[in-house]
Scaffold this motif. Structure first.
Motif, PDB file in Angstrom:
ATOM      1  N   LEU A   1      -1.173  -1.662   2.568  1.00 30.41           N
ATOM      2  CA  LEU A   1      -0.770  -0.330   3.077  1.00 30.41           C
ATOM      3  C   LEU A   1      -1.140  -0.384   4.854  1.00 30.41           C
ATOM      4  N   GLY A   2      -1.753  -1.635   5.304  1.00 28.11           N
ATOM      5  CA  GLY A   2      -2.527  -2.011   6.524  1.00 28.11           C
ATOM      6  C   GLY A   2      -0.427  -1.036   7.537  1.00 28.11           C
ATOM      7  N   ILE A   3      -0.636  -0.370   8.391  1.00 28.30           N
ATOM      8  CA  ILE A   3       0.107   0.326   9.011  1.00 28.30           C
ATOM      9  C   ILE A   3       1.375  -0.641   9.573  1.00 28.30           C
ATOM     10  N   GLU A   4       0.888  -1.336  10.332  1.00 31.73           N
ATOM     11  CA  GLU A   4       2.514  -2.728  10.272  1.00 31.73           C
ATOM     12  C   GLU A   4       2.501  -2.812   9.191  1.00 31.73           C
ATOM     13  N   ASN A   5       2.039  -3.238   7.897  1.00 30.97           N
ATOM     14  CA  ASN A   5       3.151  -3.324   6.558  1.00 30.97           C
ATOM     15  C   ASN A   5       3.631  -2.325   6.264  1.00 30.97           C
ATOM     16  N   ARG A   6       3.082  -1.113   6.280  1.00 31.14           N
ATOM     17  CA  ARG A   6       3.748   0.123   5.494  1.00 31.14           C
ATOM     18  C   ARG A   6       5.248   0.274   6.393  1.00 31.14           C
ATOM     19  N   ASP A   7       5.063  -0.294   7.952  1.00 30.99           N
ATOM     20  CA  ASP A   7       6.018   0.214   9.272  1.00 30.99           C
ATOM     21  C   ASP A   7       7.307  -0.965   9.320  1.00 30.99           C
ATOM     22  N   ALA A   8       6.365  -1.506   8.597  1.00 31.53           N
ATOM     23  CA  ALA A   8       8.149  -3.294   8.584  1.00 31.53           C
ATOM     24  C   ALA A   8       8.640  -2.691   6.734  1.00 31.53           C
ATOM     25  N   THR A   9       7.797  -2.153   6.170  1.00 29.73           N
ATOM     26  CA  THR A   9       8.738  -1.835   4.767  1.00 29.73           C
ATOM     27  C   THR A   9       9.309  -0.334   4.622  1.00 29.73           C
TER      28      THR A   9
ATOM     29  N   LEU B   1       5.997   2.553  15.814  1.00 29.25           N
ATOM     30  CA  LEU B   1       6.153   2.974  14.588  1.00 29.25           C
ATOM     31  C   LEU B   1       7.591   3.292  14.686  1.00 29.25           C
ATOM     32  N   LYS B   2       8.250   3.266  13.570  1.00 29.09           N
ATOM     33  CA  LYS B   2       9.562   3.095  13.555  1.00 29.09           C
ATOM     34  C   LYS B   2       9.936   5.228  13.019  1.00 29.09           C
ATOM     35  N   ALA B   3       8.364   5.174  12.138  1.00 31.74           N
ATOM     36  CA  ALA B   3       8.581   6.640  12.317  1.00 31.74           C
ATOM     37  C   ALA B   3       6.880   7.413  11.932  1.00 31.74           C
ATOM     38  N   MET B   4       6.682   9.361  11.828  1.00 35.52           N
ATOM     39  CA  MET B   4       5.316   9.421  11.675  1.00 35.52           C
ATOM     40  C   MET B   4       5.348   9.326  10.689  1.00 35.52           C
ATOM     41  N   TYR B   5       5.244   8.325   9.673  1.00 42.08           N
ATOM     42  CA  TYR B   5       4.595   7.920   7.949  1.00 42.08           C
ATOM     43  C   TYR B   5       3.937   9.619   7.876  1.00 42.08           C
ATOM     44  N   ARG B   6       3.482   9.620   7.016  1.00 41.75           N
ATOM     45  CA  ARG B   6       3.261  10.529   5.912  1.00 41.75           C
ATOM     46  C   ARG B   6       1.667  10.036   5.591  1.00 41.75           C
ATOM     47  N   SER B   7       0.463  10.541   5.816  1.00 43.67           N
ATOM     48  CA  SER B   7      -0.872  10.348   4.672  1.00 43.67           C
ATOM     49  C   SER B   7      -0.487   9.484   3.383  1.00 43.67           C
TER      50      SER B   7
END
Length: 408
Positions: A47-55, A91-97
Motif C-alpha cells: 500500500l505504498g503510495i507509488e503502488n496505490r497510484d500504479a493500481t 500521482l494520477k489522483a488525490m487518493y482518499r485515505s
C-alpha cells in the motif's frame, strides 16, 4: 536469521505495507522479531503510495477484502496525499485515505490504546491505566459542497415507500461558502455500541460514550438513545455482574473529566471527536509512537492492527540524508503482536497468542529497563542516552531470547 523451534501459525496473516519511515521500521520489526520466531504465511499487499497510484488504488480494496476473508491483518502507516504529495509523487489522483477505504469495506470500531510503560514519565502523570478511544469506523460519512454564490441550500429525503418527501431549508446563502451533510445508520450505531461494550467486558473496563447531543439533538441524540437501548437489552446484566458501569456525558464534559481519572476505561466517541481525543491521549501518555490502533468488526471475527502514528516524514527525510533510523518502533511491534494474538485466538493456537503477549511484555520491560529510542528518552531528560531503531530491536530480541530460554 530464523531461530530454531519456530512456532507455526496455522493460517495466513494479511500484511499491508506502507510508506516512508514507517515502512523502514516495519521491515526491521518483521525481520528481527516476527519471522525469526514464527513460521507464518503473510499474504502481502503493497500500500505504498507509488503502488496505490500504479493500481489506481485497487490494491487497497483488494487488501481490505483479504483481511475480511482471512480474519487477521496488520497494516503499516500510509500516506494520505494532499496537493503537495500529488505533486511530489506525480500521482494520477488525490487518493482518499487507505484507512477510510478499508473501514468502509470492513466496518467495525477502531480502538486506539496507549502502551503504558511503568516508570516512564508522561505529561499526564495521573494516567496510570490506558485510556482506550473507541472510534466508530463507519459513522459520520459526509458529502461536502463548495457553494459558488448566493442561493438556498436545502436538505431533501425521498422515501422509497411512497410516503411524502421531506425537504428542509438549511441556509439562505448571501454569497459563496461551504456546506457539509453527514449521515449514519441505526444498524451501524448499534454495532458500534455492541463492539464497544463487548470490548469493555473482555478488558474489564467501564465504557463511557460522549456525544454533542445537546446541540445535535436528533443526530447525536439518536446515537445516545441507541447505545442505551443496546446496553439495557444486551449488556447491563453482564456489566453489573462484572462490577462495571456504562454512562453517557457530553463531549466537552468528558474532555474535562478524563484528566481527573487514572484511566482504565473505554471512551466511545463520534468519529471526528475520536481523532482529536486520541491525539490528546497519545501525547498525554508520552508519545504517538506508544499508541496502538486496532480495527475490530462487530462480530469479533476480523481484526486489523496498525501502528497508531503516521509515516514519520521528518525522520524519513533525515534517513534519506544518511541519518540513522531512530524512530520508536513500539507502535509497529504492537501492531504485529495484536494481529498475531487474534490469529492465535481464531485458530485455537494458544502458543501463538502467548508468543505475542510475551513479546509485548518484553518490549515494555526493555523500555522500563532504560533502553529506548530518542523520542522516549527525551521524556526522561534532555541528556538521556538513546538507541537507534535497530539497536532497540536488537535489545528486545536479546531479552526475548533470554525469556524464552528461561521458560523451557
Amino acid at each position: 536469521m530464523a531461530k530454531t523451534n519456530r512456532i507455526t501459525v496455522a493460517a495466513p496473516v494479511v500484511e499491508l505495507d506502507g510508506d516512508e519511515m514507517a515502512r523502514i521500521v516495519w521491515r526491521a520489526v518483521k525481520e528481527t522479531l516476527i519471522l525469526p520466531y514464527l513460521d507464518v504465511e503473510l499474504e502481502y499487499f503493497d500500500l505504498g503510495i507509488e503502488n496505490r497510484d500504479a493500481t489506481g488504488d485497487r490494491v487497497t480494496v483488494d487488501a481490505a477484502h483479504a483481511v475480511g476473508r482471512r480474519g487477521a491483518g496488520v497494516k503499516c502507516p500510509t500516506i494520505t496525499p494532499d496537493e503537495a504529495r500529488v505533486e511530489e509523487f506525480g500521482l494520477k489522483a488525490m487518493y482518499r485515505s487507505p484507512n477510510l477505504t478499508i473501514r468502509g469495506i470492513l466496518g467495525g470500531v477502531l480502538f486506539r490504546e496507549p502502551v503504558v510503560v511503568p516508570g516512564l514519565p508522561r505529561p499526564v502523570p495521573g494516567w496510570t491505566e490506558p485510556v482506550v478511544i473507541a472510534r466508530h469506523a463507519c459513522g459520520d460519512r459526509a458529502t461536502e459542497l463548495r457553494v459558488p454564490g448566493e442561493g438556498t441550500l436545502t436538505l431533501a429525503f425521498t422515501p422509497k415507500d411512497g410516503a411524502e418527501p421531506v425537504e428542509l431549508e438549511v441556509y439562505d446563502f448571501p454569497g459563496p461558502g461551504v456546506a457539509l451533510a453527514t449521515y449514519d445508520l441505526d444498524a451501524s450505531v448499534r454495532d458500534f455500541a455492541r463492539t464497544a461494550f463487548r470490548y469493555g467486558l473482555e478488558r474489564g473496563c467501564p465504557v463511557h460514550l460522549s456525544t454533542k447531543n445537546v446541540s445535535l439533538k436528533k443526530y447525536d441524540g439518536r446515537c445516545k438513545a441507541l447505545f442505551q437501548e443496546v446496553y439495557d437489552a444486551e449488556f447491563q446484566a453482564d456489566f453489573e455482574r462484572a462490577g462495571l458501569v456504562y454512562e453517557h456525558c457530553g463531549a466537552d464534559a468528558m474532555a474535562r473529566e478524563v484528566f481527573k481519572r487514572p484511566g482504565g476505561f473505554v471512551w466511545a466517541c463520534r468519529s471526528h471527536d475520536a481523532d482529536v481525543f486520541s491525539g490528546i491521549v497519545a501525547q498525554g501518555f508520552g508519545s504517538p509512537g506508544l499508541m496502538t490502533s486496532v480495527l475490530l468488526t462487530a462480530d469479533g471475527r476480523t481484526l486489523l492492527a496498525e501502528a497508531g502514528h503516521g509515516t514519520v516524514t521528518r525522520h524519513y527525510r533525515q534517513y534519506q540524508q544518511g541519518g540513522a533510523a531512530a524512530t520508536d518502533p513500539v507502535g509497529s511491534l504492537f501492531a504485529w503482536t495484536r494481529a498475531l494474538a487474534h490469529r492465535g485466538a481464531l485458530d485455537g493456537t494458544p502458543e501463538v497468542t502467548a508468543f505475542a503477549r510475551t513479546l509485548e511484555q518484553t518490549c515494555v520491560e526493555t523500555v522500563e529497563g532504560g533502553q529506548m529510542t530518542r523520542d522516549l528518552a527525551q521524556l526522561t531528560g534532555p541528556d538521556r542516552s538513546w538507541l537507534t531503531t535497530e539497536q532497540f530491536l536488537a535489545a528486545v530480541d536479546e531479552n526475548l531470547g533470554r525469556k524464552r530460554a528461561a521458560s523451557v
